[in-house]
Each structure stands twice: as C-alpha cells, then as structure tokens.
Design a protein around this motif. Structure first.
Motif, mmCIF file in Angstrom:
data_model
loop_
_atom_site.group_PDB
_atom_site.id
_atom_site.type_symbol
_atom_site.label_atom_id
_atom_site.label_comp_id
_atom_site.label_asym_id
_atom_site.label_seq_id
_atom_site.Cartn_x
_atom_site.Cartn_y
_atom_site.Cartn_z
ATOM 1 N N GLN B 22 36.254 8.994 47.461
ATOM 2 C CA GLN B 22 35.407 7.890 47.871
ATOM 3 C C GLN B 22 35.997 6.552 47.450
ATOM 4 O OE1 GLN B 22 32.900 8.346 49.798
ATOM 5 N NE2 GLN B 22 32.556 10.549 49.607
ATOM 6 N N CYS B 23 35.799 5.552 48.297
ATOM 7 C CA CYS B 23 36.215 4.188 47.991
ATOM 8 C C CYS B 23 35.171 3.235 48.536
ATOM 9 C CB CYS B 23 37.572 3.873 48.605
ATOM 10 S SG CYS B 23 38.097 2.159 48.351
ATOM 11 N N ALA B 24 34.721 2.328 47.702
ATOM 12 C CA ALA B 24 33.750 1.328 48.124
ATOM 13 C C ALA B 24 34.125 -0.027 47.542
ATOM 14 C CB ALA B 24 32.344 1.726 47.663
ATOM 15 N N GLN B 25 33.924 -1.074 48.345
ATOM 16 C CA GLN B 25 34.171 -2.430 47.856
ATOM 17 C C GLN B 25 32.976 -3.307 48.173
ATOM 18 O OE1 GLN B 25 34.744 -5.189 50.073
ATOM 19 N NE2 GLN B 25 35.051 -4.090 51.998
ATOM 20 N N ASP B 26 32.726 -4.255 47.287
ATOM 21 C CA ASP B 26 31.546 -5.108 47.431
ATOM 22 C C ASP B 26 31.932 -6.558 47.657
ATOM 23 O OD1 ASP B 26 30.673 -5.350 43.856
ATOM 24 O OD2 ASP B 26 32.516 -5.777 44.957
ATOM 25 N N MET B 27 33.134 -6.779 48.193
ATOM 26 C CA MET B 27 33.621 -8.142 48.402
ATOM 27 C C MET B 27 33.606 -8.550 49.875
ATOM 28 S SD MET B 27 36.782 -7.883 45.678
ATOM 29 C CE MET B 27 37.234 -6.227 46.156
ATOM 30 N N ASN B 28 33.034 -7.698 50.716
ATOM 31 C CA ASN B 28 32.952 -7.961 52.155
ATOM 32 C C ASN B 28 34.341 -8.121 52.785
ATOM 33 O OD1 ASN B 28 31.327 -8.174 54.458
ATOM 34 N ND2 ASN B 28 31.453 -10.399 54.432
ATOM 35 N N HIS B 29 35.301 -7.339 52.260
ATOM 36 C CA HIS B 29 36.651 -7.400 52.786
ATOM 37 C C HIS B 29 36.763 -6.595 54.074
ATOM 38 C CE1 HIS B 29 38.690 -8.433 48.681
ATOM 39 N NE2 HIS B 29 38.090 -9.472 49.242
ATOM 40 N N GLU B 30 37.510 -7.157 55.032
ATOM 41 C CA GLU B 30 37.728 -6.449 56.278
ATOM 42 C C GLU B 30 38.790 -5.361 56.146
ATOM 43 O OE1 GLU B 30 34.754 -7.848 58.272
ATOM 44 O OE2 GLU B 30 36.242 -6.660 59.343
ATOM 45 N N TYR B 31 39.790 -5.624 55.309
ATOM 46 C CA TYR B 31 40.953 -4.760 55.264
ATOM 47 C C TYR B 31 40.864 -3.811 54.080
ATOM 48 C CZ TYR B 31 42.685 -8.154 58.564
ATOM 49 O OH TYR B 31 42.815 -8.953 59.649
ATOM 50 N N MET B 32 41.059 -2.515 54.358
ATOM 51 C CA MET B 32 41.079 -1.511 53.299
ATOM 52 C C MET B 32 42.208 -0.528 53.565
ATOM 53 S SD MET B 32 37.025 -0.814 52.574
ATOM 54 C CE MET B 32 37.325 -0.024 50.977
ATOM 55 N N SER B 33 42.699 0.066 52.491
ATOM 56 C CA SER B 33 43.835 0.973 52.644
ATOM 57 C C SER B 33 43.858 2.003 51.525
ATOM 58 C CB SER B 33 45.145 0.177 52.644
ATOM 59 O OG SER B 33 45.202 -0.691 51.523
ATOM 60 N N TRP B 34 44.565 3.085 51.792
ATOM 61 C CA TRP B 34 44.785 4.149 50.817
ATOM 62 C C TRP B 34 46.286 4.321 50.585
ATOM 63 C CZ3 TRP B 34 41.683 6.654 47.586
ATOM 64 C CH2 TRP B 34 40.309 6.691 47.849
ATOM 65 N N TYR B 35 46.654 4.406 49.306
ATOM 66 C CA TYR B 35 48.032 4.658 48.910
ATOM 67 C C TYR B 35 48.054 5.897 48.001
ATOM 68 C CZ TYR B 35 48.950 -0.252 50.183
ATOM 69 O OH TYR B 35 49.069 -1.454 50.843
ATOM 70 N N ARG B 36 49.202 6.531 47.977
ATOM 71 C CA ARG B 36 49.431 7.562 46.980
ATOM 72 C C ARG B 36 50.628 7.150 46.123
ATOM 73 N NH1 ARG B 36 51.177 13.349 49.140
ATOM 74 N NH2 ARG B 36 52.019 13.469 47.020
ATOM 75 N N GLN B 37 50.554 7.467 44.834
ATOM 76 C CA GLN B 37 51.608 7.114 43.898
ATOM 77 C C GLN B 37 52.221 8.374 43.330
ATOM 78 O OE1 GLN B 37 50.425 4.803 40.469
ATOM 79 N NE2 GLN B 37 52.509 4.493 39.792
ATOM 80 N N ASP B 38 53.519 8.517 43.528
ATOM 81 C CA ASP B 38 54.259 9.648 43.003
ATOM 82 C C ASP B 38 55.407 9.132 42.147
ATOM 83 O OD1 ASP B 38 53.561 10.587 46.191
ATOM 84 O OD2 ASP B 38 52.892 11.858 44.530
#
Lengths: 116, 115
Positions: B22-38
């Motif tokens: 789950q990912c939630a933001q409360d800044m009313n941002h239009e842009y969201m993304s998912w990254y993985r770190q290895d």
C-alpha cells in the motif's frame, strides 16, 4: 535511454574532512535535472541537492555542493566538513525535462563511511 | 505531516503467494511511482502514474500490477510472488509536470522477502 553511473561503491572520509562522490550520466537530451539523494540506515530517501542542466552555476546547500560539468556529463557531490551524520548511501539521479516528475533514473549508489 | 505512507514495513511471503503493497500520500500530488532497490543496482522504476486512472510501465514492470483509482492511493500488487522479487520497495510522489524542477517525496520503504 538514459543511464547514471556511480563508479565508487564505497568511500570513506575522516570527520571534518572533505569528500567528493562521483557521478556520470549518459543522455542525448539537453534539458534535464540532476539530484543527489542520501539514504541513511533508516532507509528514508532524503534529497540533498538538485541542479537544473540549463544553469551553469553549481548548486550549493550548506556543506554540500556539486561540480556540474555538462559537456563531460559529470555531476559530482562535494561534502565539506564531514560529520558522523553524513554516513549513508548516496544516490545520483537523473530526470528528463520532457517526462513527468515520476520518472527518476538512479545510479548504483555510493556507501559513505565517516570515521571519527 | 504524513507525506507518503507505505504499509507494511516488512513482509515475508512464500513463492506463489499474492499481496498488495500500500502507498498513500496526503499532499494532493498527481504523480506517483514505485521503485525497487536491490544491492548494487540503485533504485529502478517499476510503474508510475500521472494521475487518477492513468498508469504506465517503468523499467522493471514484469510481475507487478498497479491501479490508481484515487489521487491519494497507488497500490502495488504482486500476483504470484517469486524469490527474484525479494527487494526493498519505495513509493514516491511529486506535484510537478515535465519541465519543472519538482521534488519527489519518498515513503519509508517496504522490505519484502520471498522464500
């Protein structure tokens, strides 16, 4: 596609000394943004400094400064008066000015150790 | 300020299990993304969204699904977990458009292990 390379997997510095972390990137674009992020053991990604490619002046944020060489596609980070709290993984990142704010390309990271 | 909130912080799965990060933001941002770190590879973009109802693939999308039904939420689904998906996952959001020096705000990350 753009690529970002950090050739130093690990670096160390003595407290109060200066250290420079290297970053090179490859792009065919002329308008873009470059960033340095710090990741301490807490895992939180913290923005350290940012640079617009169209600006010739190097960005500075307190003890952190960059050496931006656009023709050489180089973007190094200098940390002056190193402190124990600077110990972290540092990532260089690129974003095209043509794409949205969601798309960063990261380098492999440099683990910085600060020795007391 | 909550910023970008990711849950859970840690998760262990067995091969073949499914789950949603789950990912939630409360800044009313239009842009969201998912990254993985290895290790040794930095962060790599999995999927991103430029607004509610709009998603697109990043660099390493295979094995992951996303949807964006609201501005605030951007869940990442693993339909059939594989050991290769063992990683640390970060969600990020930003407000700006292309051509602007906007900042991405990151969540605290989810450490996922697939056995």
């Amino acid at each position: 596609a753009q690529t970002v390379t950090q050739s130093q997997p690990e670096m160390s510095v003595q407290e109060a000394e200066t250290v420079t972390l290297s970053c090179t990137y490859d792009t065919s674009e002329s308008d873009y943004y470059l960033f340095w992020y710090k990741q301490p053991p807490s895992r939180q990604m913290i923005l350290v400094i940012r640079q617009e490619a169209y600006k010739q002046q190097n960005a500075t944020e307190n003890r952190f400064s960059v050496n931006f060489q656009k023709a050489a596609k180089s973007f190094s980070l200098k940390i002056s008066d190193s402190q124990l709290g600077d110990a972290a993984m540092y990532f260089c990142a690129y974003r095209s000015a043509r794409t949205s704010g969601s798309r960063l390309t990261f380098g492999e990271g440099t683990q910085l150790t600060v020795n007391p | 300020n909550a910023g970008v909130t990711q849950t859970p912080k840690f998760q262990v799965l067995k091969t073949g299990q499914s789950m949603t990060l789950q990912c939630a933001q409360d800044m009313n941002h239009e842009y969201m993304s998912w990254y993985r770190q290895d290790p040794g590879m930095g962060l790599r973009l999995i999927h991103y969204s430029v607004g509610a109802g709009i998603t697109d693939q990043g660099e390493v999308p295979n094995g992951y699904n996303v949807s964006r039904s609201t501005t605030e939420d951007f869940p990442l689904r693993l339909l059939s977990a594989a050991p290769s998906q063992t990683s640390v996952y970060f969600c990020a959001s930003s407000s700006g458009t292309s051509g602007s020096l906007n900042i991405q705000y990151f969540g605290a990350g989810t450490r996922l292990s697939v056995l």
